[in-house]
Scaffold this motif. Sequence first.
Motif, PDB file in Angstrom:
ATOM      1  N   ASN A  69       1.382  -2.533  11.545  1.00 33.56           N
ATOM      2  CA  ASN A  69       0.404  -1.747  12.280  1.00 33.56           C
ATOM      3  C   ASN A  69       1.093  -0.813  13.281  1.00 33.56           C
ATOM      4  OD1 ASN A  69      -1.698  -0.770  13.769  1.00 33.56           O
ATOM      5  ND2 ASN A  69      -2.713  -2.754  14.035  1.00 33.56           N
ATOM      6  N   ASN A  70       1.076   0.467  12.971  1.00 29.81           N
ATOM      7  CA  ASN A  70       1.607   1.466  13.905  1.00 29.81           C
ATOM      8  C   ASN A  70       0.477   2.331  14.456  1.00 29.81           C
ATOM      9  OD1 ASN A  70       1.035   2.805  11.566  1.00 29.81           O
ATOM     10  ND2 ASN A  70       3.158   3.363  11.087  1.00 29.81           N
ATOM     11  N   GLN A  71      -0.731   1.875  14.251  1.00 33.67           N
ATOM     12  CA  GLN A  71      -1.931   2.567  14.736  1.00 33.67           C
ATOM     13  C   GLN A  71      -1.968   4.031  14.340  1.00 33.67           C
ATOM     14  OE1 GLN A  71      -2.778   1.307  18.885  1.00 33.67           O
ATOM     15  NE2 GLN A  71      -1.129  -0.127  18.431  1.00 33.67           N
ATOM     16  N   SER A  72      -1.421   4.271  13.180  1.00 33.29           N
ATOM     17  CA  SER A  72      -1.412   5.662  12.721  1.00 33.29           C
ATOM     18  C   SER A  72      -1.182   5.729  11.222  1.00 33.29           C
ATOM     19  CB  SER A  72      -0.300   6.437  13.424  1.00 33.29           C
ATOM     20  OG  SER A  72       0.953   5.890  13.070  1.00 33.29           O
ATOM     21  N   LEU A  73      -1.395   6.914  10.716  1.00 32.62           N
ATOM     22  CA  LEU A  73      -1.009   7.234   9.346  1.00 32.62           C
ATOM     23  C   LEU A  73       0.453   7.648   9.432  1.00 32.62           C
ATOM     24  CD1 LEU A  73      -4.252   9.233   8.493  1.00 32.62           C
ATOM     25  CD2 LEU A  73      -3.709   6.857   7.935  1.00 32.62           C
ATOM     26  N   GLY A  74       1.285   6.630   9.539  1.00 34.03           N
ATOM     27  CA  GLY A  74       2.671   6.851   9.925  1.00 34.03           C
ATOM     28  C   GLY A  74       3.419   7.846   9.059  1.00 34.03           C
ATOM     29  N   MET A  75       3.239   7.746   7.764  1.00 34.92           N
ATOM     30  CA  MET A  75       4.003   8.616   6.874  1.00 34.92           C
ATOM     31  C   MET A  75       3.635  10.080   7.083  1.00 34.92           C
ATOM     32  SD  MET A  75       6.334   8.713   4.758  1.00 34.92           S
ATOM     33  CE  MET A  75       6.783   7.560   3.484  1.00 34.92           C
ATOM     34  N   VAL A  76       2.365  10.320   7.335  1.00 33.58           N
ATOM     35  CA  VAL A  76       1.929  11.698   7.537  1.00 33.58           C
ATOM     36  C   VAL A  76       2.358  12.168   8.931  1.00 33.58           C
ATOM     37  CG1 VAL A  76      -0.042  13.264   7.478  1.00 33.58           C
ATOM     38  CG2 VAL A  76       0.007  11.278   5.971  1.00 33.58           C
ATOM     39  N   ARG A  77       2.286  11.229   9.889  1.00 33.78           N
ATOM     40  CA  ARG A  77       2.779  11.549  11.229  1.00 33.78           C
ATOM     41  C   ARG A  77       4.245  11.958  11.163  1.00 33.78           C
ATOM     42  NH1 ARG A  77       5.266   7.561  13.538  1.00 33.78           N
ATOM     43  NH2 ARG A  77       6.960   9.012  13.462  1.00 33.78           N
ATOM     44  N   GLY A  97       0.598   7.291  -5.625  1.00 32.07           N
ATOM     45  CA  GLY A  97       0.666   7.009  -4.193  1.00 32.07           C
ATOM     46  C   GLY A  97      -0.722   6.874  -3.615  1.00 32.07           C
ATOM     47  N   ALA A  98      -1.494   5.931  -4.137  1.00 34.12           N
ATOM     48  CA  ALA A  98      -2.900   5.812  -3.741  1.00 34.12           C
ATOM     49  C   ALA A  98      -3.065   4.752  -2.662  1.00 34.12           C
ATOM     50  CB  ALA A  98      -3.758   5.462  -4.951  1.00 34.12           C
ATOM     51  N   MET A  99      -3.379   5.191  -1.459  1.00 33.28           N
ATOM     52  CA  MET A  99      -3.706   4.243  -0.390  1.00 33.28           C
ATOM     53  C   MET A  99      -4.910   3.412  -0.820  1.00 33.28           C
ATOM     54  SD  MET A  99      -3.477   6.764   2.913  1.00 33.28           S
ATOM     55  CE  MET A  99      -4.071   5.565   4.104  1.00 33.28           C
ATOM     56  N   GLY A 100      -4.940   2.172  -0.386  1.00 30.13           N
ATOM     57  CA  GLY A 100      -6.036   1.288  -0.759  1.00 30.13           C
ATOM     58  C   GLY A 100      -5.711   0.445  -1.978  1.00 30.13           C
ATOM     59  N   ASP A 131       0.855  -1.174   0.000  1.00 28.33           N
ATOM     60  CA  ASP A 131       0.000   0.000   0.000  1.00 28.33           C
ATOM     61  C   ASP A 131       0.894   1.227   0.000  1.00 28.33           C
ATOM     62  OD1 ASP A 131      -2.890   0.279  -0.090  1.00 28.33           O
ATOM     63  OD2 ASP A 131      -2.834  -1.523   1.142  1.00 28.33           O
ATOM     64  N   VAL A 132       0.396   2.313   0.573  1.00 28.07           N
ATOM     65  CA  VAL A 132       1.152   3.551   0.473  1.00 28.07           C
ATOM     66  C   VAL A 132       1.416   4.115   1.856  1.00 28.07           C
ATOM     67  CG1 VAL A 132       1.062   5.940  -0.354  1.00 28.07           C
ATOM     68  CG2 VAL A 132       0.287   4.069  -1.811  1.00 28.07           C
ATOM     69  N   GLY A 133       2.648   4.463   2.090  1.00 27.84           N
ATOM     70  CA  GLY A 133       3.025   5.024   3.380  1.00 27.84           C
ATOM     71  C   GLY A 133       4.412   4.545   3.755  1.00 27.84           C
ATOM     72  N   GLN A 134       4.689   4.589   5.047  1.00 30.40           N
ATOM     73  CA  GLN A 134       6.004   4.174   5.521  1.00 30.40           C
ATOM     74  C   GLN A 134       6.311   2.729   5.149  1.00 30.40           C
ATOM     75  OE1 GLN A 134       5.412   5.137   9.746  1.00 30.40           O
ATOM     76  NE2 GLN A 134       6.987   6.709   9.532  1.00 30.40           N
ATOM     77  N   HIS A 135       5.311   1.859   5.352  1.00 30.69           N
ATOM     78  CA  HIS A 135       5.551   0.436   5.076  1.00 30.69           C
ATOM     79  C   HIS A 135       5.982   0.210   3.637  1.00 30.69           C
ATOM     80  CE1 HIS A 135       1.410   1.190   3.798  1.00 30.69           C
ATOM     81  NE2 HIS A 135       1.639   0.258   2.915  1.00 30.69           N
ATOM     82  N   GLN A 136       5.482   1.070   2.750  1.00 32.74           N
ATOM     83  CA  GLN A 136       5.828   0.972   1.325  1.00 32.74           C
ATOM     84  C   GLN A 136       7.308   1.307   1.107  1.00 32.74           C
ATOM     85  OE1 GLN A 136       4.193   4.238  -0.918  1.00 32.74           O
ATOM     86  NE2 GLN A 136       3.907   3.019  -2.767  1.00 32.74           N
TER      87      GLN A 136
HETATM   88  C1  LIG Z   1      -5.941   7.896  -0.893  1.00 33.35           C
HETATM   89  C2  LIG Z   1      -4.894   8.580  -0.122  1.00 33.35           C
HETATM   90  N1  LIG Z   1      -5.220   9.468   0.839  1.00 33.35           N
HETATM   91  C3  LIG Z   1      -4.262  10.099   1.558  1.00 33.35           C
HETATM   92  C4  LIG Z   1      -2.942   9.853   1.312  1.00 33.35           C
HETATM   93  C5  LIG Z   1      -1.873  10.565   2.109  1.00 33.35           C
HETATM   94  N2  LIG Z   1      -1.070   9.588   2.852  1.00 33.35           N
HETATM   95  C6  LIG Z   1       0.127   9.152   2.407  1.00 33.35           C
HETATM   96  S1  LIG Z   1       0.785   7.996   3.382  1.00 33.35           S
HETATM   97  C7  LIG Z   1      -0.499   8.073   4.468  1.00 33.35           C
HETATM   98  C8  LIG Z   1      -0.526   7.224   5.693  1.00 33.35           C
HETATM   99  C9  LIG Z   1      -0.680   5.791   5.376  1.00 33.35           C
HETATM  100  O1  LIG Z   1      -0.962   5.116   6.565  1.00 33.35           O
HETATM  101  P1  LIG Z   1      -0.728   3.560   6.668  1.00 33.35           P
HETATM  102  O2  LIG Z   1      -1.398   2.880   5.546  1.00 33.35           O
HETATM  103  O3  LIG Z   1      -1.094   3.119   8.033  1.00 33.35           O
HETATM  104  O4  LIG Z   1       0.824   3.417   6.393  1.00 33.35           O
HETATM  105  P2  LIG Z   1       2.055   3.844   7.338  1.00 33.35           P
HETATM  106  O5  LIG Z   1       2.586   5.115   6.802  1.00 33.35           O
HETATM  107  O6  LIG Z   1       1.546   3.982   8.730  1.00 33.35           O
HETATM  108  O7  LIG Z   1       3.004   2.716   7.160  1.00 33.35           O
HETATM  109  C10 LIG Z   1      -1.435   9.017   4.037  1.00 33.35           C
HETATM  110  C11 LIG Z   1      -2.654   9.366   4.776  1.00 33.35           C
HETATM  111  C12 LIG Z   1      -2.641   8.951   0.277  1.00 33.35           C
HETATM  112  N3  LIG Z   1      -1.391   8.684  -0.088  1.00 33.35           N
HETATM  113  N4  LIG Z   1      -3.621   8.314  -0.413  1.00 33.35           N
END
Ligand SMILES: Cc1ncc(C[n+]2csc(CCOP(=O)(O)OP(=O)(O)O)c2C)c(N)n1
Lengths: 171, 543
Positions: free
Chosen positions: B462-470, B409-412, B382-387
Amino acid sequence: MRHTLTVLVANSPGVLYRVVGLFSRRGFNIDSLAVGQTENVNVSRMTIVVEGDALVLEQVTKQLRKLIDVIKVSNITAEEFVARELVLAKVTANPTQRGEIMQIADIFRARIVDLGRRTLTLECTGDEAKIKAFEESLRPYGIKELVRTGKIALLRGSKYTNVNNIKEEAM
Amino acid sequence: MEVIAAQALIQALEQENVSIVFGYPGGSILPVYDALVSSALKHVLVRHEQGAVFAANGYARATGRVGVCIATSGPGATNLVTGIADAYMDSVPLVIFTGQVPTTQVGTDAFQEVDITGITAPITKHNYLVKDHRKLLQTIKNAFYIAATGRPGPVLIDLPQDMLKTKISFRYPKSASLQSYKPVLEGHFGKINEAARLINKSRRPVIYAGGGILISQACEELKQLAEVISAPVTNTFRGLSCFSGKHPLFLGMLGLHGTRYANLAVNECDLLIALGVRFDDRVTGKVATFAPEAKIIHVDIDPAEIGKNVRIQVPIVGDVKVVLQALLPLLKKTDRAAWLQRIEELKSLYPLFYHQENVLKPQFVLEELYRLTDGEALIATDVGQHQMWTAQYYRFKKPGAIISSGGLGAMGFGLPAAIGAQLGLPEEKVILVTGDGSFQMTMSELATMVEQKLPLKIFILNNQSLGMVRQLQEFYYDKRYFGVNFEFVPDFVILAKAYGIPGYNVSTPDELTRRLPDILNTPGPVLVNCLIDPRENVLPMAL
Ligand SMILES: Cc1ncc(C[n+]2csc(CCOP(=O)(O)OP(=O)(O)O)c2C)c(N)n1
Ligand SMILES: [Mg+2]
C-alpha cells in the motif's frame, strides 16, 4: 508494391468481418477485395489486392493463416495469372453523344446494359489497365456513377490455388 | 438420449474433463444454470463477471488446463471483455460461454443483446454464435481443441436462449472438425541443424526464454540447453518461473524493468536464442538497437510471431519442447568460461538494489516472502510497481508459479486469478501480492474467496497511490502528479474484518519479519496491509 492474394475461406458467418477486421486492426491497406462462392459450396474465395513491402506482406499472409476460418492463402503476384475486374458506368449521354460513346464501348468491347433518357450504362470487363483506360475515355462525357467489383484472379494453365477434397464440414 | 441443448452442454464439459466453471447467471443463460442443478460440475459464483473470467484465467495458468467461464448476455458478456483480452495477449486457454437473446431476436437490439462475437473477434483465437442446436456439440469440441492447442488462447461460444432449450440427442464427437487448423509441432530439420551450427560456433550466447517454455512444458529441456552450452538465461515477464531463479545461469528478467545485467548481456551477446517469445516492445525497446551484435534464432509455435518485430537469422516454427528435444543431441558441451566470467562481472557490477531504511520497503517484503517460502509459493500479482518488484525480487523455482497479467497488464487481475489458481491447485500455498489501486478494482471477490473457503494470503503493498503511474509522472512529466494519489483509501484491515478475515497493518521491516511466519502458517486467509514507502520507484528503468 501491390500484391494479389487468393484466400480460400470457410463459408461461415463472420468470416468476412474477421478478414476485414484483421486488415484494419493491423493497419494493412486493402486496395480491393472481391468475394464469392467457389465450385465448393462450403468455400468462398477472396481475392485481395494489398499494398505493402515484403515484410507487410509476410505479416498479412501469416495473420490471415491464423484465422481459423481461413483455409488457404496464396500470393499469386509472381505467378502467371488471369485477372479481371468488372465495371459498370453510368454516363451522361444526350442523343447526339450516344454514337460516340457506343464507339468507345466497341473499342473496349464493353456492352451497353441500360439506356435512359439522358444516360447510358456500360459494362466492361478487363484487367486493371484496360478498366482505367475505359474510365478515362468516358470521363469527358460525365461519369454520373461508377461501380467496380474489385479484381478476381485465377492462375493460368494447370496450376490451382484451391485445395482438393475440402471436407463437407459437419459445422 | 434426448436432452435439451443446455444439458448436453454440461455433459460435453464433463466429457472434456472440466471439473470447475466460474460464472454469474442472468436471464439468457438460465437454461445452462438449470442444467447445472443436477450436475457434479463445480460452479463458482463470483461477484462480477470480470472475476469469473480472471478466475478461469488464473485456474488455467496454474493448472495448464482449459479454464471455463459462463456469463449471461449483454452486460454479463461485456463484463468479460478485459479478461478475454488478457487471455488472448498471454496465450491462456479459455472457453467462454455467453448467453444470448433468442435467435428470433438476434439483431433487433433486444433487451440485453450485444454482438459479443463481433466485440470479441479481435481478442479471441476464435468465436462462435451457435444458432443451430445440431452444431452445438461439434462447436464445443472444436472450441476446446482450438483453445488448448498450438498457441493457446480464448474461444468464446455465444448461446441463444431458445437454442439452449431445444432437444438434441447427446452424441459427443470424438474429435474436432476443422478444415485447415493444424498447428505445426515439429521444427524444420534443416533449420534446427543450422541453429545447432550457430550455437556450437557462438562465443557469447544468451537464451531469451518466454511463456512458450511454460506452455509447452519445456522447462527441463531449457535447463539442459543452458547447462550444455553454458549460456545464461533471461526471461520475459511471462516466462518467469520457467528457469529457476536460483540457478547460477539465471539473469533475471530483461527489458524495461529487467536487471541491468540481463540487458547488458543481451547487448553484448553474439547469439540470441529466443524461445517461445514475441519480442514485445517492453523487452526490445528500440528494435534497431536491440541485441546489436547478435544473430538471432527464434523458435515459436506461432509463425506470425517470427519476423514480426525483429529480423531473424534462423526461424524455427514448432513446439519449443519438440524443437529443443531435436536440437539438444546436436550440441557440443562447452564451458565458455570467458563469457560466463563476463556475466558474473556484470552481475556484480550492476546488481538489483534498494536502500533499506526504517520504513517498510516493498522490495524487502518480497525478499522476506521469498525467504520464508523458499521460492516454493504460487504468487499471483496485480499490475503496477508491486508486480515488477515481485518479478525482480521473488526468485521463482517452480514452473508456473507466477500468475500475472503480462501482455495486457490488467489491474484487478490479482484476486480473482489467485482464487482460480487456488481452486485449481488446492495443495499449493497461494500468495496474492497486490497494490492498493488494483485491489480496489476487484476486491468484491473477497466474498467469493470466503465462500469457497480459500486460504489466500493477501499482501497489499500500500503506497496510497497508483504508484506505477506516479512513477511515470515523476520521470516523464516533470513530477506533475495528477490523478495518482488517493485522498481516501479504505481501512483494509476493517474491510477484511467485514469479510471475517484476519487483517494486519505492517509498517516496519521488523514487524514484517516478526509476523510473517505466523501469517504464512495461518490455515485460513489473511490480509496484510503493508504500509510501504510511497516514494519508492521500480528500478532499473532501462531504455
Ligand atoms: C485496468 C487498468 N487501468 C489502468 C491501468 C494503468 N496502470 C498501470 S499500473 C497502475 C497503478 C496501479 O496501482 P496499484 O495497484 O496501487 O499498484 P502500484 O503501482 O502502486 O504498486 C495503473 C493505473 C492498468 N494497467 N489497468
Ligand atoms: Mg499503489
